[in-house]
Design a protein around this motif. Sequence first.
Motif, PDB file in Angstrom:
ATOM      1  N   PRO A 135       0.836  -1.205   0.000  1.00  0.00           N
ATOM      2  CA  PRO A 135       0.000   0.000   0.000  1.00  0.00           C
ATOM      3  C   PRO A 135       0.871   1.256   0.000  1.00  0.00           C
ATOM      4  N   ALA A 136       0.481   2.196  -0.839  1.00  0.00           N
ATOM      5  CA  ALA A 136       1.268   3.419  -0.951  1.00  0.00           C
ATOM      6  C   ALA A 136       0.987   4.316   0.241  1.00  0.00           C
ATOM      7  N   PRO A 137       2.001   5.043   0.686  1.00  0.00           N
ATOM      8  CA  PRO A 137       1.748   6.000   1.770  1.00  0.00           C
ATOM      9  C   PRO A 137       0.789   7.091   1.299  1.00  0.00           C
ATOM     10  N   ARG A 138       0.046   7.623   2.211  1.00  0.00           N
ATOM     11  CA  ARG A 138      -0.900   8.695   1.881  1.00  0.00           C
ATOM     12  C   ARG A 138      -0.299   9.996   2.367  1.00  0.00           C
ATOM     13  N   TYR A 139       0.269  10.742   1.439  1.00  0.00           N
ATOM     14  CA  TYR A 139       0.984  11.949   1.821  1.00  0.00           C
ATOM     15  C   TYR A 139       0.139  13.195   1.606  1.00  0.00           C
ATOM     16  N   ALA A 140       0.296  14.140   2.515  1.00  0.00           N
ATOM     17  CA  ALA A 140      -0.158  15.508   2.251  1.00  0.00           C
ATOM     18  C   ALA A 140       1.113  16.341   2.146  1.00  0.00           C
ATOM     19  N   PHE A 141       1.331  16.934   0.971  1.00  0.00           N
ATOM     20  CA  PHE A 141       2.499  17.805   0.800  1.00  0.00           C
ATOM     21  C   PHE A 141       2.096  19.201   1.242  1.00  0.00           C
ATOM     22  N   LEU A 142       2.849  19.760   2.158  1.00  0.00           N
ATOM     23  CA  LEU A 142       2.572  21.114   2.630  1.00  0.00           C
ATOM     24  C   LEU A 142       3.724  22.023   2.216  1.00  0.00           C
ATOM     25  N   GLY A 143       3.400  23.046   1.445  1.00  0.00           N
ATOM     26  CA  GLY A 143       4.429  24.013   1.067  1.00  0.00           C
ATOM     27  C   GLY A 143       4.948  23.827  -0.343  1.00  0.00           C
ATOM     28  N   PRO A 167       3.214   1.785 -11.853  1.00  0.00           N
ATOM     29  CA  PRO A 167       2.208   1.595 -10.800  1.00  0.00           C
ATOM     30  C   PRO A 167       2.619   2.208  -9.459  1.00  0.00           C
ATOM     31  N   HIS A 168       3.923   2.266  -9.214  1.00  0.00           N
ATOM     32  CA  HIS A 168       4.383   2.799  -7.928  1.00  0.00           C
ATOM     33  C   HIS A 168       4.123   4.288  -7.842  1.00  0.00           C
ATOM     34  N   TYR A 169       4.460   4.981  -8.910  1.00  0.00           N
ATOM     35  CA  TYR A 169       4.212   6.420  -8.949  1.00  0.00           C
ATOM     36  C   TYR A 169       2.709   6.681  -8.903  1.00  0.00           C
ATOM     37  N   GLU A 170       1.982   5.886  -9.657  1.00  0.00           N
ATOM     38  CA  GLU A 170       0.539   6.100  -9.756  1.00  0.00           C
ATOM     39  C   GLU A 170      -0.139   5.999  -8.392  1.00  0.00           C
ATOM     40  N   GLN A 171       0.233   4.968  -7.645  1.00  0.00           N
ATOM     41  CA  GLN A 171      -0.395   4.784  -6.337  1.00  0.00           C
ATOM     42  C   GLN A 171      -0.113   5.957  -5.410  1.00  0.00           C
ATOM     43  N   ARG A 172       1.136   6.377  -5.393  1.00  0.00           N
ATOM     44  CA  ARG A 172       1.508   7.483  -4.515  1.00  0.00           C
ATOM     45  C   ARG A 172       0.857   8.783  -4.978  1.00  0.00           C
ATOM     46  N   ARG A 173       0.825   8.951  -6.292  1.00  0.00           N
ATOM     47  CA  ARG A 173       0.297  10.189  -6.855  1.00  0.00           C
ATOM     48  C   ARG A 173      -1.211  10.290  -6.619  1.00  0.00           C
ATOM     49  N   ASP A 174      -1.881   9.163  -6.748  1.00  0.00           N
ATOM     50  CA  ASP A 174      -3.326   9.155  -6.524  1.00  0.00           C
ATOM     51  C   ASP A 174      -3.669   9.594  -5.109  1.00  0.00           C
ATOM     52  N   ALA A 175      -2.835   9.205  -4.166  1.00  0.00           N
ATOM     53  CA  ALA A 175      -3.166   9.419  -2.764  1.00  0.00           C
ATOM     54  C   ALA A 175      -2.774  10.804  -2.271  1.00  0.00           C
ATOM     55  N   VAL A 176      -1.921  11.492  -3.012  1.00  0.00           N
ATOM     56  CA  VAL A 176      -1.320  12.690  -2.426  1.00  0.00           C
ATOM     57  C   VAL A 176      -2.269  13.882  -2.442  1.00  0.00           C
ATOM     58  N   LEU A 177      -2.173  14.680  -1.376  1.00  0.00           N
ATOM     59  CA  LEU A 177      -2.917  15.923  -1.283  1.00  0.00           C
ATOM     60  C   LEU A 177      -1.895  17.065  -1.373  1.00  0.00           C
ATOM     61  N   LEU A 178      -2.189  18.050  -2.195  1.00  0.00           N
ATOM     62  CA  LEU A 178      -1.197  19.096  -2.447  1.00  0.00           C
ATOM     63  C   LEU A 178      -1.641  20.433  -1.861  1.00  0.00           C
ATOM     64  N   ILE A 179      -0.911  20.853  -0.847  1.00  0.00           N
ATOM     65  CA  ILE A 179      -1.168  22.184  -0.297  1.00  0.00           C
ATOM     66  C   ILE A 179       0.002  23.069  -0.722  1.00  0.00           C
ATOM     67  N   ALA A 180      -0.315  23.962  -1.644  1.00  0.00           N
ATOM     68  CA  ALA A 180       0.722  24.804  -2.213  1.00  0.00           C
ATOM     69  C   ALA A 180       0.904  26.057  -1.368  1.00  0.00           C
ATOM     70  N   VAL A 181       2.046  26.653  -1.496  1.00  0.00           N
ATOM     71  CA  VAL A 181       2.304  27.947  -0.856  1.00  0.00           C
ATOM     72  C   VAL A 181       2.933  28.855  -1.907  1.00  0.00           C
ATOM     73  N   ASN A 182       2.308  30.019  -2.090  1.00  0.00           N
ATOM     74  CA  ASN A 182       2.871  30.947  -3.065  1.00  0.00           C
ATOM     75  C   ASN A 182       4.177  31.535  -2.558  1.00  0.00           C
ATOM     76  N   CYS A 183       5.115  31.692  -3.476  1.00  0.00           N
ATOM     77  CA  CYS A 183       6.387  32.312  -3.110  1.00  0.00           C
ATOM     78  C   CYS A 183       6.161  33.794  -2.816  1.00  0.00           C
TER      79      CYS A 183
END
Lengths: 422, 275, 160, 284
Positions: A135-143, A167-183
């Motif tokens: 199972p791929a990790p479920r990441y939230a990217f902050l920043g 498939p490895h990238y796909e699983q991780r990418r599907d799960a990720v949440l992206l919280i962007a921060v403007n420069c």
Amino acid sequence: MTESAAVPGIVAPAMNSGDSSDFIGNRRPESFLLRDDLQLLMRRLQEDGYTIVGPKVDQDAIVYGELTGVSDLPQGWTDQQQPGKYRLVPRDDQRMFGYVPGPHSWKQFLFPPSAIVATAQRVGSSWQMSTQDEPAPRYAFLGVRSCELSAIAIQDKVFLGGAFVDPHYEQRRDAVLLIAVNCTQAAPVCFCTSMKTGPRCQSGFDLALTEIDTGFLVEIGSERGRLLVEALPLRPAVSEEIRAGERGRADAERQVTKQMNTEGLHDLLLEQLKSPHWETVAERCLSCTNCTMVCPTCFCSSVTEVSDLSGDRVQRERQWDSCFNVDFSRVNGIPSRDSISSRYRQWLTHKLATWQDQFGTSGCVGCGRCITWCPPGIDLTEEVRTLRQLAESPQLTAAIGETASSSLPPNTAPQNTTEGRG
Amino acid sequence: MTHAPTRKPRLAVFKFASCDGCQLSLLDCEDELLTVAGLVEIAMFPEASSRMQPGPWDIALVEGSITTPHDAERIRQVRRDCTTVVTIGACATAGGIQSLRNWGQHEEFLRCVYARPEYISSLSTSTAIAEHIPVDYELRGCPVNRQQLLEVILALVAGRKPRLPAHSVCLDCKRKGTVCIEVSRGVPCLGPITQAGCGAICPSFDRGCYGCFGPALQANCGSLTNHFLDTGSAPKTLLPLLRNYNAAAPAFREQSDRLEQLAQAVSGKVDSAVE
Amino acid sequence: MTLDAPNLLKMLASTRFAEGLTHQDLQSLGRAARLLEVPAGHVLFREGQREDAVFVVFSGHVRLSMKVPGRGDITILTAGPGDLVGWSGLISDGIMTATATTTDFCRLLALSSTQLKQSCDADPQLGYVLMKRLAQVISRRLVATRIQLLDVFAERRNHS
Amino acid sequence: MAATCEPNQNPWLSHSVRIAGITREIPGVLTLDLEFEDSARAATWAFRPGQFTMLYVPGVGESAISISGDAADTGRIRQTIRDAGNVTHSLTGLPIGATIGLRGPFGSSWPVDECRGRDVILVAGGIGLAPLRPVIYHMLHHRQQYQELTLIVGARDPALLLYPGEFEHWRTQGLNIIPTVDHADESWRGGVGVVTTVLERLWLRSPAETMLMTCGPEVMMWYTMQTALGRGIPAGSLFLSMERNMNCAIALCGHCQFGPYFLCREGPVFRFEQLRSILRIDDL
């Protein structure tokens, strides 16, 4: 370059709801999150089962790693960058995201430096082959910065856009949440404005924050983002806050001074394949792989065998690799790019020209990492500038050709794990 | 794939001028040693057993450098007696720390150290095994990495070529997530020109790579030296960085000689200024 | 065997060697030419011997070989339809540098180099055309020999 | 462009295949007959001439190997392997009955359909005949669809000609075979000289209607192309098969890049026009 590198139609995973069109090209008014309430956002993510990764101070730099809470953020820290040099320095305020992207990039989480792609187990006289489907990790990217959103979009095209999906990238990418921060600031190595990838986050995020002294302007980029902030004490931003955010984003844009002329760059570079300038760069290039390793879009890898001592259980391990390695590319087992000049040429022309042929986009997002993290500080924008000058002046090319020296000869033999066709 | 061997390959360990550390790496393979012992017949390994069997041998692990006329002859006999010769460690692959003698006054050293130097028969140089005989595989490092040592033995038993990296230490630092201390702190680090294999240990402990695995394939040592000089390192502080375990490796030697000349030029200037 | 002049000219004109030559040039060539039909194993000329004829292969194959002490007769090239063999006679003293043996039934046009040289001397325009043609043949053969020298099929095992 | 070899399958998955037969061809080269252990996979197996697979020896690694068998023979996969590196050395040392892994087929293929109704020249050098053999089988199975079929096959010496045992059969089925070698003694009845010399003098019915496919060392292929162009064969009718090391075979790892192409995806078979401007650039 013929088209923008900022890929507007980012691949679906980040926006799995049906109404994402509401959020693209039609910005919602920004809400406001008080500085102290960022902790609530992080807690919410953790409650939702996300592992938060984001910026933190480690190893005298602002790196990306797992965060447990707001206190892990690089509050009060920033960086100074120039070709071949990075320094972590304190800020005179308490900003949490007051830095420019550093040595790490998000690719290490979506395309890890090392991963098992397959296994083989001896069963009697036969082998049982299988793939690794953990199972791929479920990441939230902050920043995540704007250039980094573009980098993720580019790797999406590499790993998900072709006939074969990783498939490895796909699983991780599907799960990720992206919280962007403007420069709200830029480094002298940044050139996102040339690559049309920033500094302002345009799309491909779930939430985008703009940090001001009192807190964060919040822009919602997806249904997932909307659901996330529903439970948070957001309020509409007041005009003063909005203006402060605009000022910060404008500061960043103004501070981007480095430029790269991308006009006609694809053809220009491919017409310069025989330029003597590659030899000139090779005098400085260490062929050490640093630029490719820190690059958020570089995707080269090698799979090698890792077996237990009995040889009965074998794992196929994929690791980051680099076109700067002598034995990376071979014909009949013999290195096919047997000089530093040919390898630098491969990297630069791939990144800025042939990437377009392969994936319909430039491979460069203008983040400047390859400039900062190259020990001798080779600056690709300068090399492109020189190649452009040479293209326009054949006399200059001839003059360089006479003085260019060849790179060092090989001194040991490469080792191979796979070889060319039989 | 392993073919059923008719007999186990016979392994011998030979020592020349060295500290024995690399041989000990084999003994250090605690968990794997029994397996290795099951795959090969350890026919001669003085460090481990006094039971010595005569040659010929299939696999020779050669540690140490050539520093005496006697050793120069002995290594040729090893080559004749062994099918595959693997040199292990910086001494065997580049001459080792003792190759510093190559820059010194050999006769003077002998007089200083020995009461009766006339009884000492040694060469004025310490040289790599490959300068004396053809070598099949080289395992770098001071000491060698035991995983690499195991890989070589397992590969030779299986009849395949060992997988040994030819890339720089930088690649391994990045795979580990180690931030480049050269760029982030200005620490002179030989990582960009040093062959990987150690696991990029030193930079992860805030220490610049000191090149114990020797120069990487096609290492651009001149550029890195220029960079260190340009960013304010003095030639005499850089000199020991290149002139240690792999001092005699040609790519390192060339740059350390250059640094030495620069250092002399600088000190010459200082001297004349003092006068 | 004899062949009437028009047929010989027609035959000559159809060879790759004569491709694109003017009618006048062809006639000059034709005057020096005769048709030769030989079985397999026929030696056209021998290495080291003087030979007046230059041969244009019309059909069949000719083996060019050189004697190497201890290794026998080594074939260096097989000439086939359209190829020119024995051109040493045209540009030097006529001492052959290889032995030419037919490997199957061959139809060849044999041209007298003495006669050709005379025609060329008398008509420098023809001489230029002919020598240019010859230079092309030799240059192509040189390139082929170079490729052969490269030994492109040699086994190149991976480094170990 | 390569199609997905198996839709919805993890592309990293190797399938177990059993070595059902071994043919020793020339020194250091042999052909393996492979059979899937999984009958379901065997049922869906198909390839196009020119494609390759990744053969896998657990613990040693994978190697890209061209398929040299008959696409109509669905029961087994034939692949010709030269002992050149770790994996191929291991592959050439396995006994009948041994199990290895296979992924694929991958890559582009020879233009057998485009060749219909035309003259076809195949120029093979050394082991380069292996990826062209499926073309020969295909065209001889559908002989009436093609005009003149010629195979110019070069090797270092007569003993290194690949598949000589099949030449006679192919000739009777309508393939004109011209073998030529670099070195030979008096006993050799074929030609001596390089393939370009043979191509130089080959009678062409209609160059504009002729297609040429070549596989062999890059230098040989380059001069073959130059000779073909000189003979009036259009650049668009020339095809070649390229070689670089492949690691993933699915355009994800970057190893086999050549200019703008991934050899595993756009290649290994290219139209000469695709490569014309980059083929002779050093160290590309």
